[in-house]
Motif scaffolding. Structure first.
Motif, short mmCIF file in Angstrom:
data_model
loop_
_atom_site.label_atom_id
_atom_site.label_comp_id
_atom_site.label_asym_id
_atom_site.label_seq_id
_atom_site.Cartn_x
_atom_site.Cartn_y
_atom_site.Cartn_z
N GLN A 169 -2.40 5.67 10.25
CA GLN A 169 -2.24 6.17 8.89
C GLN A 169 -3.44 7.01 8.47
N ILE A 170 -4.63 6.54 8.82
CA ILE A 170 -5.84 7.31 8.48
C ILE A 170 -5.83 8.65 9.19
N ALA A 171 -5.49 8.65 10.48
CA ALA A 171 -5.48 9.89 11.25
C ALA A 171 -4.44 10.88 10.71
N THR A 189 -10.79 2.46 2.96
CA THR A 189 -9.55 2.65 3.70
C THR A 189 -9.17 1.44 4.55
N ALA A 190 -9.77 0.30 4.24
CA ALA A 190 -9.52 -0.90 5.06
C ALA A 190 -8.06 -1.33 5.04
N GLY A 191 -7.31 -0.93 4.00
CA GLY A 191 -5.91 -1.33 3.91
C GLY A 191 -4.97 -0.47 4.74
N LEU A 192 -5.49 0.59 5.36
CA LEU A 192 -4.68 1.48 6.19
C LEU A 192 -5.04 1.28 7.66
N ASP A 252 -0.40 -0.42 -4.12
CA ASP A 252 -1.20 0.43 -5.02
C ASP A 252 -2.54 0.78 -4.38
N ARG A 253 -3.17 -0.22 -3.75
CA ARG A 253 -4.46 0.04 -3.10
C ARG A 253 -4.28 0.99 -1.92
N GLN A 254 -3.22 0.81 -1.15
CA GLN A 254 -2.97 1.71 -0.03
C GLN A 254 -2.72 3.13 -0.51
N LEU A 255 -2.01 3.28 -1.62
CA LEU A 255 -1.77 4.60 -2.18
C LEU A 255 -3.08 5.25 -2.62
N ALA A 256 -3.95 4.46 -3.26
CA ALA A 256 -5.25 4.98 -3.66
C ALA A 256 -6.06 5.40 -2.44
N GLN A 257 -6.01 4.60 -1.40
CA GLN A 257 -6.75 4.91 -0.18
C GLN A 257 -6.20 6.17 0.48
N VAL A 275 3.82 8.17 5.43
CA VAL A 275 2.67 7.49 6.04
C VAL A 275 2.64 6.02 5.63
N LEU A 276 2.97 5.72 4.39
CA LEU A 276 2.90 4.34 3.89
C LEU A 276 4.15 3.53 4.22
N GLY A 277 5.20 4.20 4.69
CA GLY A 277 6.41 3.49 5.08
C GLY A 277 7.25 3.01 3.92
N VAL A 278 7.29 3.78 2.83
CA VAL A 278 8.11 3.45 1.67
C VAL A 278 8.88 4.70 1.27
N THR A 279 9.68 4.60 0.22
CA THR A 279 10.48 5.74 -0.20
C THR A 279 9.67 6.68 -1.08
#
Length: 345
Positions: A171-173, A164-167, A21-26, A42-46
């Motif tokens: 992923q950020i780029a 964005t510390a969780g990415l 959830d935090r990664q999605l928000a980021q 980018v997040l590696g999920v479906t």
């Protein structure tokens, strides 16, 4: 939800978001209108996982993407306001300010007798009417201080880098979109204003909805939205509660810095991962920042360590935030975000 209901809701426990959830928000902070398929890649999920997660967060008032105009490009007068009031009056004054569409980021200080907010007025008359007439005539208000925002070091376009510390770097780029720096006022037309009004409530509003609101074709609206972004007028950000992201200590910092050092100090503080907003202001204390930490011990370590190492920072005031009543555009019950009643607008 009414304001009275929101006060009851503040007693609910905070729901801290999990890692995905935090990664999605980021990710949405970097590109608020990225497609679910792009976010999933980018997040590696479906795709289904991202779609389900976002709809739950949005539906439960834990996260919202917003589209905002850059104030300097559309002629907004931006100020930071601190309102001192008699004991027991802060909640009522904060709620009244939060109902105004030209007011955002309404906080009650830990002393319980101060309300701070940001104004984004469309004209000098609108700004002066609030500052010179309405607030001074409120009997429970004992003082008002106003500072104009001269320059923003962090906050607005580009979001909060520390979030964005969780990415990872790749992923950020993959998601980051550079915001063009353009000076001068951009002339909005009536269709632009309608478009911005819809995006301010839902930055991910689909093109059919935007087209219906504006009264133009989807292709025309799509091109205009891209033009507003490319012209440095429109940017996207997210609204979420700091506590839901695992941050329980939030404070406003106000400091005095010599004019010759102001830019360098502001840039240094704006680079700190704990700081989502920092700006140069008018006034004797000419630097303000918002700092968000995990707890009070982390806040102490930040103030005495990372901030304390900047010798050019002069007298410093740390004002803990007791309650956030409104963020950039939405009222909050202290745990979740919700839309204010339409009648208030």
């Amino acid at each position: 939800m009414t304001v009275q209901q929101s006060r009851v809701a503040r007693d609910r426990p905070v729901e801290e978001l999990d890692l995905l959830d935090r990664q999605l928000a980021q990710a949405l902070m970097l590109d608020g209108r990225a497609s679910f398929s792009r976010l999933a890649e980018v997040l590696g999920v479906t795709d289904q996982t991202v779609t389900r997660r976002y709809r739950r967060l949005r539906g439960e008032g834990l996260l919202r993407v917003i589209g905002l105009p850059l104030g300097s490009r559309v002629g907004l007068y931006e100020s930071q306001i601190r309102v001192q009031c008699v004991p027991g009056a802060a909640a009522g004054i904060a709620d009244a300010l939060a109902r105004r569409p030209d007011i955002g980021w309404v906080n009650i200080g830990a002393s319980g007798t101060e309300v701070s907010c940001m104004s984004r007025s469309r004209s000098r008359y609108e700004r002066d009417s609030l500052l010179l007439e309405k607030l001074p005539r409120t009997r429970q208000v004992t003082g008002v201080s106003v500072k104009s925002i001269m320059h923003t070091f962090v906050g607005g376009p580009g979001g909060w880098p520390g979030m964005t510390a969780g990415l990872d770097a790749d992923q950020i780029a993959a998601l980051r979109r550079d915001f063009p720096v353009v000076r001068g006022e951009f002339e909005l037309d009536d269709a632009d204003r309608v478009l911005l009004a819809v995006l301010a409530r839902d930055g991910r509003a689909p093109y059919p909805e935007l087209a219906a609101a504006v009264g133009k074709s989807e292709s025309t609206v799509r091109r205009r939205l891209e033009h507003l972004i490319d012209a440095g007028v429109l940017y996207f950000d997210i609204e979420c509660q700091a506590a839901n992201m695992g941050f329980d200590a939030e404070a406003m910092l106000v400091a005095a810095v010599a004019p010759s050092d102001l830019d360098a100090v502001g840039r240094a503080i704006g680079s700190h991962p704990e700081v989502p907003f920092a700006a140069a202001t008018t006034g004797a204390t000419n630097l303000m920042a918002v700092v968000v930490c995990r707890d009070l011990e982390d806040l102490y370590e930040y103030v005495t360590g990372r901030l304390g190492a900047i010798k050019e920072v002069g007298p410093l005031e740390v004002v803990p935030v007791l309650r956030t009543v409104k963020r950039a555009g939405l009222l909050t019950d202290g745990v979740r975000l919700y839309d204010p009643p339409e009648a208030l607008y």
